[in-house]
Design a protein around this motif. Structure first.
Motif, mmCIF file in Angstrom:
data_model
loop_
_atom_site.group_PDB
_atom_site.id
_atom_site.type_symbol
_atom_site.label_atom_id
_atom_site.label_comp_id
_atom_site.label_asym_id
_atom_site.label_seq_id
_atom_site.Cartn_x
_atom_site.Cartn_y
_atom_site.Cartn_z
ATOM 1 N N GLU A 396 0.802 -1.219 0.000
ATOM 2 C CA GLU A 396 0.000 0.000 0.000
ATOM 3 C C GLU A 396 0.835 1.270 0.000
ATOM 4 O OE1 GLU A 396 -2.997 0.078 2.955
ATOM 5 O OE2 GLU A 396 -4.112 -1.614 2.124
ATOM 6 N N HIS A 397 2.071 1.221 0.493
ATOM 7 C CA HIS A 397 2.852 2.458 0.591
ATOM 8 C C HIS A 397 3.161 3.041 -0.781
ATOM 9 C CE1 HIS A 397 6.732 0.774 -0.717
ATOM 10 N NE2 HIS A 397 6.407 -0.312 -0.050
ATOM 11 N N HIS A 398 3.111 2.241 -1.858
ATOM 12 C CA HIS A 398 3.317 2.784 -3.196
ATOM 13 C C HIS A 398 2.206 3.774 -3.549
ATOM 14 C CE1 HIS A 398 5.950 -0.770 -3.520
ATOM 15 N NE2 HIS A 398 6.585 -0.076 -4.448
ATOM 16 N N CYS A 399 0.969 3.430 -3.203
ATOM 17 C CA CYS A 399 -0.154 4.326 -3.494
ATOM 18 C C CYS A 399 -0.204 5.491 -2.513
ATOM 19 C CB CYS A 399 -1.479 3.560 -3.453
ATOM 20 S SG CYS A 399 -1.716 2.436 -4.860
ATOM 21 N N ASN A 400 0.213 5.269 -1.285
ATOM 22 C CA ASN A 400 0.155 6.335 -0.285
ATOM 23 C C ASN A 400 1.153 7.443 -0.564
ATOM 24 O OD1 ASN A 400 -1.874 5.005 1.130
ATOM 25 N ND2 ASN A 400 -0.434 3.893 2.418
ATOM 26 N N SER A 401 2.140 7.174 -1.430
ATOM 27 C CA SER A 401 3.143 8.201 -1.727
ATOM 28 C C SER A 401 2.604 9.292 -2.630
ATOM 29 C CB SER A 401 4.370 7.551 -2.382
ATOM 30 O OG SER A 401 4.013 6.930 -3.613
ATOM 31 N N TYR A 402 1.420 9.101 -3.210
ATOM 32 C CA TYR A 402 0.790 10.116 -4.044
ATOM 33 C C TYR A 402 -0.325 10.786 -3.260
ATOM 34 C CZ TYR A 402 3.175 8.053 -8.072
ATOM 35 O OH TYR A 402 4.118 7.593 -8.951
ATOM 36 N N PRO A 403 -0.222 12.093 -3.024
ATOM 37 C CA PRO A 403 -1.279 12.752 -2.239
ATOM 38 C C PRO A 403 -2.625 12.744 -2.942
ATOM 39 C CG PRO A 403 0.260 14.374 -3.169
ATOM 40 C CD PRO A 403 0.862 13.025 -3.400
ATOM 41 N N GLU A 404 -2.631 12.618 -4.287
ATOM 42 C CA GLU A 404 -3.907 12.587 -5.006
ATOM 43 C C GLU A 404 -4.669 11.295 -4.767
ATOM 44 O OE1 GLU A 404 -0.951 12.948 -6.317
ATOM 45 O OE2 GLU A 404 -0.822 14.605 -7.761
ATOM 46 N N ASN A 405 -3.940 10.258 -4.365
ATOM 47 C CA ASN A 405 -4.565 8.950 -4.201
ATOM 48 C C ASN A 405 -5.347 8.881 -2.896
ATOM 49 O OD1 ASN A 405 -3.989 7.589 -6.522
ATOM 50 N ND2 ASN A 405 -2.172 6.571 -5.758
ATOM 51 N N THR A 406 -6.589 8.546 -2.987
ATOM 52 C CA THR A 406 -7.422 8.317 -1.813
ATOM 53 C C THR A 406 -7.966 6.902 -1.890
ATOM 54 O OG1 THR A 406 -8.067 10.651 -1.727
ATOM 55 C CG2 THR A 406 -9.416 9.088 -0.494
ATOM 56 N N LYS A 407 -7.692 6.120 -0.878
ATOM 57 C CA LYS A 407 -8.149 4.732 -0.902
ATOM 58 C C LYS A 407 -9.672 4.692 -0.832
ATOM 59 C CE LYS A 407 -7.374 0.221 1.254
ATOM 60 N NZ LYS A 407 -6.656 -0.515 2.312
ATOM 61 N N PRO A 408 -10.322 4.002 -1.764
ATOM 62 C CA PRO A 408 -11.792 3.951 -1.748
ATOM 63 C C PRO A 408 -12.321 3.330 -0.460
ATOM 64 C CG PRO A 408 -10.891 3.092 -3.820
ATOM 65 C CD PRO A 408 -9.747 3.253 -2.883
ATOM 66 N N THR A 409 -13.430 3.856 -0.002
ATOM 67 C CA THR A 409 -14.096 3.293 1.169
ATOM 68 C C THR A 409 -14.710 1.945 0.801
ATOM 69 O OG1 THR A 409 -14.597 5.508 1.963
ATOM 70 C CG2 THR A 409 -15.856 3.687 2.919
ATOM 71 N N PRO A 410 -14.527 0.928 1.620
ATOM 72 C CA PRO A 410 -15.126 -0.372 1.288
ATOM 73 C C PRO A 410 -16.640 -0.270 1.138
ATOM 74 C CG PRO A 410 -13.536 -0.600 3.073
ATOM 75 C CD PRO A 410 -13.709 0.875 2.848
ATOM 76 N N LYS A 411 -17.152 -1.006 0.185
ATOM 77 C CA LYS A 411 -18.590 -1.045 -0.058
ATOM 78 C C LYS A 411 -19.194 -2.240 0.674
ATOM 79 C CE LYS A 411 -18.687 1.294 -4.532
ATOM 80 N NZ LYS A 411 -17.282 1.654 -4.592
#
Length: 587
Positions: A396-411
């Motif tokens: 997950e840290h690869h995606c967290n390094s981009y401030p534009e990336n927001t992890k989707p809320t689980p459905k």
């Protein structure tokens, strides 16, 4: 019967049967709505009227009996399959309409087609509204080898002579005045001809949009491929997105080419980039090298204006006397290396703008298995960090390094809603609800802080996902069952306040009135709240007495050693700086 397309011409008198034989890769107009127009149709009520529907069609049948563009002419028929008609709404009943009929088969098998449904007016033709409606269907993409749908329709005319000559036809550039006419251009010629007034239903109005032609009219289609939904792609190509999966890249380059250094790279664009706009002012020539994910390279020099396909991506290039313009909607299907090649002594200025995809993006997973087998449960999905180039899942840290990336809320959605059998009455005997309560996070106590003061300390706690059974007992379950709510933190900082420090008061007066003596001061241990609590490091304590000299000559002989302080004064100083044990436990 006259088709209503006007007086006969080349494009209307050619044999459609030959065209259909050339288009076996997609569904043809096998049949139209066949209306049995009896001689007494225009008014004799003694002869029954009937309509026969065949499974495939050119969606809007031609003729005066079917006019979906006006509200004063409607298809009326007496005999149909009433069992196949849907229940009509109260609104339709009030307006005099019968229920809508079933949906017809799709006009295409892939790539986006259209289907229609009909209804009849029960008020003798005086109903308000239309008697036909459409919807999209077969929205999955066609195989790449099937080619463009409009191009297939053009190529179907390759063996039909036009003014005595056969040509190889391909679609002409988009014409906004007639987006649904089959306008084709002869290969290698400037000849452009309208080979048919209407393209087949489901044909895109233009290549860079989902809008489709139905019955010769361009209908708006959203990016969700639904008619008139209004759904739009963001600049990153995400339907209904917020633009968070890409970045705008813009800039300018001045390559300064010479005959000795005749080519330079001015721009690198990764696969998936969109909306490239590049302007070059000057004599130099644009060269594009496309590199596929498999490493295959393809280099193209843009010399003349026109449309190019480079790296399986379509581009539009225009060249003027001193200016070049390169555009593509994208997305790029290969990495682009854009170079400038020497074309004259004058410098070329290159300006560019495009949207570059963020390489590491969150992608939602499929839903996990249902929490129960019957009686009403729930299931959740999650999100994984994905490398869009390799399509591999990464930490997950690869995606967290981009401030534009927001992890989707689980459905969360319901599942297995059927009641359980009596032999398995778990869900039926729940006293508070027929649904299993959602699992929740359970936190343990925090551990003792790793430091007592000074910052940089941390403490941990355990976090687990627990589920309550019908008896109110909790048991630990898989963590994905709790992802409908944020996972509590398992570590936090603590005791970030400063440690107690020694604080020295002012010096006293010298103990003598002449010559050498001593002076004293009080030194206290003060905490972050300003309280005298003790606990300071003894080795760091400042000294409490020192020599002093009064520059006045003494008239009486005095001892060589300094005179000690008077006993009462020294006792007071010691009492003030008496050692104490800390009474406040840092938290």
């Amino acid at each position: 019967m006259n088709s209503g397309w006007g007086s006969p011409s080349y494009r209307e008198t050619q044999t459609w049967e030959k065209i259909h034989m050339k288009m076996e890769s997609f569904i043809l107009w096998r049949a139209v709505l066949i209306f049995l127009m009896l001689p007494s149709f225009q008014g004799a009520e003694s002869q029954p009227q009937s309509a026969v529907f065949l499974p495939e069609f050119a969606l809007s049948p031609q003729g005066s009996f079917m006019e979906d563009a006006t509200e004063d002419q409607f298809l009326t028929y007496r005999y149909d399959d009433q069992a196949s008609r849907m229940t009509r709404s109260d609104e339709d009943r009030d307006l005099g309409w019968d229920a809508w009929g079933t949906w017809s088969e799709c006009s295409r098998t892939c790539g986006g087609g259209a289907s229609y449904s009909l209804r009849r007016c029960l008020n003798g033709g005086s109903c308000v509204g239309k008697n036909i409606r459409y919807r999209t269907c077969s929205n999955m993409d066609c195989p790449a080898e099937s080619g463009d749908f409009r191009a297939q329709q053009c190529s179907a005319h390759n063996d039909i002579k036009y003014q005595g000559v056969t040509y190889e036809w391909f679609p002409s550039p988009y014409d906004p005045s007639a987006p649904c006419a089959l306008r084709c251009q002869a290969k290698g010629r400037s000849l452009t001809v309208e080979l048919a007034p209407k393209v087949l239903d489901g044909t895109r109005c233009r290549a860079d949009a989902y809008d489709m032609c139905i019955s010769g009219a361009c209908q708006e289609v959203g990016c969700d491929r639904q008619l008139a939904s209004g759904a739009r792609e963001d600049n990153c190509g995400v339907c209904g997105g917020d633009g968070s999966t890409c970045r705008l890249v813009r800039g300018q380059a001045l390559p300064h080419l010479t005959p000795e250094q005749s080519i330079k790279t001015v721009l690198d664009m990764p696969i998936g980039s969109r909306f490239l706009r590049l302007n070059a002012k000057g004599p130099d020539i644009i060269v594009i090298e496309a590199v596929s994910l498999q490493g295959r390279k393809e280099e193209t020099t843009l010399v003349s204006s026109g449309s190019y396909v480079i790296g399986n991506t379509s581009l539009d290039f225009q060249r003027g006397t001193d200016r070049q313009t390169l555009k593509t909607h994208g997305p790029l299907n290969a990495d682009y290396i854009i170079k400038m090649k020497y074309g004259g002594s004058k410098d070329t200025v290159v300006q560019f703008l495009f949207y570059q995809p963020i390489r590491y993006q969150w992608r939602e997973t499929d839903f996990f298995p249902c929490s129960v087998s019957c009686g009403g449960g729930y299931q959740l999905n999650s999100a994984e960090c994905t490398d869009i180039r390799s399509n591999q899942t990464l930490p997950e840290h690869h995606c967290n390094s981009y401030p534009e990336n927001t992890k989707p809320t689980p459905k969360l959605k319901e599942c297995n809603m059927d009641p359980c059998p009596e032999s398995d009455g778990f869900k039926e005997v729940m006293p508070y609800d027929h649904f299993q309560p959602l699992p929740r996070w359970e936190q343990g106590p925090w551990t003792q802080c790793s430091v007592s003061c000074g910052g940089g300390g941390w403490q941990d706690r355990s976090v687990m996902c627990v589920e309550e059974d019908t008896h109110g007992q909790f048991s630990q379950v898989e963590e994905w069952k709790c992802t409908h709510s944020p996972r509590p933190t398992t570590r936090q900082t603590c005791n970030i306040f400063a440690c107690p420090q020694w604080v020295a008061m002012d010096w006293s007066q010298c103990t003598v009135t002449c010559g050498r003596g001593l002076r004293y001061r009080v030194v206290l241990c003060i905490d972050h709240q300003g309280q005298h609590i003790g606990g300071c490091e003894a080795s760091l304590k400042p000294h409490v007495k020192e020599d002093c000299l009064v520059p006045i000559a003494c008239h009486k002989p005095r001892e060589s050693l300094p005179v000690e302080a008077k006993v009462p004064w020294l006792k007071q100083a010691h009492e003030l700086e008496e050692q104490h044990t800390a009474t406040e436990e840092p938290t």
